[in-house]
Scaffold this motif. Sequence first.
Motif, short mmCIF file in Angstrom:
data_model
loop_
_atom_site.label_atom_id
_atom_site.label_comp_id
_atom_site.label_asym_id
_atom_site.label_seq_id
_atom_site.Cartn_x
_atom_site.Cartn_y
_atom_site.Cartn_z
N SER A 273 -22.70 -0.96 -29.03
CA SER A 273 -23.81 -0.88 -28.44
C SER A 273 -23.80 -1.17 -26.91
O SER A 273 -24.56 -2.03 -26.51
N GLU A 274 -22.51 -0.63 -26.31
CA GLU A 274 -22.33 -1.09 -25.06
C GLU A 274 -23.42 -0.59 -23.97
O GLU A 274 -23.81 -1.24 -23.09
N SER A 275 -24.03 0.62 -24.46
CA SER A 275 -24.93 1.22 -23.45
C SER A 275 -26.27 0.84 -23.82
O SER A 275 -27.16 1.63 -23.34
N GLY A 276 -26.25 0.22 -24.98
CA GLY A 276 -27.64 0.06 -25.49
C GLY A 276 -28.15 1.21 -26.24
O GLY A 276 -27.86 2.31 -26.18
N SER A 277 -28.99 0.82 -27.42
CA SER A 277 -29.72 1.72 -28.09
C SER A 277 -31.24 1.36 -28.26
O SER A 277 -31.51 0.30 -27.90
N ALA A 278 -31.87 2.21 -28.30
CA ALA A 278 -33.28 1.65 -28.07
C ALA A 278 -34.25 1.99 -29.11
O ALA A 278 -35.46 2.08 -28.74
N GLY A 279 -34.01 2.66 -30.14
CA GLY A 279 -35.10 2.81 -31.04
C GLY A 279 -36.24 3.48 -30.17
O GLY A 279 -36.04 4.20 -29.48
N ASP A 563 -39.01 0.50 -38.12
CA ASP A 563 -38.17 0.62 -37.12
C ASP A 563 -39.07 0.52 -35.77
O ASP A 563 -38.97 1.56 -35.04
N CYS A 564 -39.62 -0.38 -35.58
CA CYS A 564 -40.84 -0.38 -34.26
C CYS A 564 -40.23 -1.70 -33.65
O CYS A 564 -39.97 -2.64 -34.18
N GLN A 565 -40.67 -1.70 -32.37
CA GLN A 565 -40.92 -2.93 -31.56
C GLN A 565 -42.23 -3.15 -31.04
O GLN A 565 -42.91 -1.97 -30.27
N VAL A 566 -42.76 -4.17 -31.06
CA VAL A 566 -44.11 -4.38 -30.45
C VAL A 566 -44.22 -5.38 -29.64
O VAL A 566 -43.63 -6.73 -29.80
N GLY A 567 -44.51 -5.05 -28.31
CA GLY A 567 -44.47 -6.18 -27.18
C GLY A 567 -45.56 -7.22 -27.09
O GLY A 567 -46.24 -7.23 -27.97
N PHE A 570 -49.50 -7.56 -27.89
CA PHE A 570 -50.10 -6.38 -28.32
C PHE A 570 -50.96 -6.48 -29.32
O PHE A 570 -50.55 -7.43 -30.31
N VAL A 571 -51.94 -5.78 -29.73
CA VAL A 571 -53.00 -5.67 -30.64
C VAL A 571 -52.61 -4.20 -31.44
O VAL A 571 -52.95 -3.29 -30.98
N VAL A 572 -52.57 -4.29 -32.77
CA VAL A 572 -52.13 -3.07 -33.58
C VAL A 572 -53.34 -2.96 -34.48
O VAL A 572 -53.70 -3.92 -35.27
N SER A 573 -54.25 -2.08 -34.34
CA SER A 573 -55.38 -1.94 -34.86
C SER A 573 -55.25 -1.56 -36.51
O SER A 573 -54.40 -1.21 -36.98
N ALA A 574 -56.29 -1.96 -37.32
CA ALA A 574 -56.14 -1.90 -38.61
C ALA A 574 -55.82 -0.46 -39.23
O ALA A 574 -56.51 0.40 -38.78
N GLY A 575 -55.06 -0.46 -40.03
CA GLY A 575 -54.73 0.80 -40.85
C GLY A 575 -53.76 1.72 -40.01
O GLY A 575 -53.34 2.63 -40.57
N SER A 576 -53.22 1.28 -38.92
CA SER A 576 -52.35 2.09 -38.42
C SER A 576 -50.94 2.12 -38.93
O SER A 576 -50.30 1.39 -39.63
N GLU A 577 -50.26 3.16 -38.72
CA GLU A 577 -48.70 3.69 -39.33
C GLU A 577 -48.10 3.85 -38.12
O GLU A 577 -48.35 4.84 -37.39
N TYR A 578 -47.01 3.08 -37.70
CA TYR A 578 -46.11 3.67 -36.59
C TYR A 578 -44.59 3.60 -37.27
O TYR A 578 -44.25 3.05 -38.03
N LYS A 579 -43.64 4.43 -36.90
CA LYS A 579 -42.42 4.74 -37.18
C LYS A 579 -41.63 4.86 -36.26
O LYS A 579 -41.71 6.04 -35.16
#
Length: 592
Positions: A273-279, A563-567, A570-579
Amino acid sequence: MANDGQKEKVGDDTPTENGKHIDLDVEEDNCNEETRNKNHGGKDVGQEGGIPKKSDRSEYYNEDDLQPLFSLQDMPILAAKKDVQKRGQKMIPAVPQHGETKEHSHRPSWEAERQRRWRLGVVGFGGMDFQVVVLAGGTSKELIPLVSKEVPKALLPVANRPVLSYVLELLEQSNLKDLIVVVEGEDAALRVGGWISSAYVDRLHVEVAAVPEDVGTAGALRAIGHHLTAHDILVVSGDLVCDVPPGAVAAAHRRHDAVVTAMLCSARVSGPSESGSAGGKDKAKKPGRYNIIGLDPTQQFLLFIAAGVEVEKDIRVQKSILRAVGQMEIRADLMDAHLYAFKRSVLQEILDQKETFQSLRQDVLPYLVRSQLRSELSLHGVQSEENGNDKVASQDNKVSLSQLLTNSSTPSFHELYAVGPNGSAPVPRKTHKCCVYIASKNKFCARLNSIQAFSDINRDVIGDASHLSGYSFSAHNNIIHPSAVLGSKTTVGPQCMLGEGSQMGDKCSVKRSVIGRHCRIGSNVKVVSSVIMNHVSIGDGCSIQGSVICSNVQLQDRVVLKDCQVGAGFVVSAGSEYKGESLARKEKCQPQ
């Protein structure tokens, strides 16, 4: 040199200026652990019986000591900005202030010089002076949204400890307690300095230097150049998590009188990961960029190195190097650990002359490797005299091949090249040595330089590399703080951590994950292979897999993340789905 089976305790009887010893227990003949076919019974620095020695961390790992990571209301470093030493740590200006007199305008007395060198972190390694510099970075773009103005890279948690603590403790175990920590950005430097002064009071003497953001590793050293005074400089990346004693690198550097010695470690299975990977939204798979490294047959000298985008180009090696060394071993299974020993005069000469150089790994190190057999460096701080096109050398500088073979049973190819075939060179050619120290494969070595690396290192430090964590694991091979509360039928599996004051509802499941302090987790929540930082609120029925949740995040009911990153915040609303998403608040623009 000694035979392969021998060991010499280098520097064991050499006191530092405060009377303490620098422990260097390394092989005399070949410092690279990888080249040994068997264990000769030696111990690494800070180890007993092959197990890393653990200091009493009960005070250091008190949760209150780590509070400055997210709450820096008491800022002891603010007073230190005025060069007022407080609690063993202070700020030093990265560049001379307007109106200051030059530091060397008057020759100081020996006692004054000794005190100045002690103040700037100059320590002794077996008779050679080393100054230790930790490059802690700032708010790395590769780590957004994990990093922020409130949480710079150096304070990102690994097993609920700031990643910088792993380097500081590694140095402390080697009795290196006087350091310069360089941080990019004044705000980040204040936060890092505040945490250091709180967590390491009476343990380390640290000078924190703030340098401009995005100057790069070479630029950071250039900015503090007037503070570097020792014969040699030990440069360590602040994102390094490893158990390899830095004394071994210093010993190899001293043994060969090298201009640079780089520590190399086995590349991680998931890639360096020398150059980084970022999802995040960048779902396209990119080819892995490994280091391509060329070594001499003894695996002690660096002949070629390519990193980053250079790996994708054709490999070109100078013919002179190949002729001199005879053969070269190409390796793609090693990573540059960003732990270097430099000869200070050479490093400063390059930084002064090559103003465009920004990176030690991509600029300075390749330059030194390419030019080692046609060196134009003033290795001893004195430029060679020239008369037109003819270089003038005194009779004392002439070295015959027979003298070289008499003084060393195994001369390096640099020395043989310098005198020419059968000692035929009328004037010894000017060369310099670029060395490597290859850590043993059973050592842990990783850099937190990408989001993927952040997740991997957190899991490793509470897993296979748990000896680095500093914590005592339960019979179930996990860590649950005594103040944490678990609901009915909630399970926390092996290789997991649950921080102070966190609460989990009923029927929750945690596997291979780290959960920070004072988190509130509802019922029927599943957390797998994830890192959850402090003060996070998670509603009922949430599923979190392979994700990083930063501090003060709120996940409402039935949120699904993979496989998410949450800063932070942050507020993630109910029932949300993220990939594969990166979720973060937009930065508010400051009014002009």
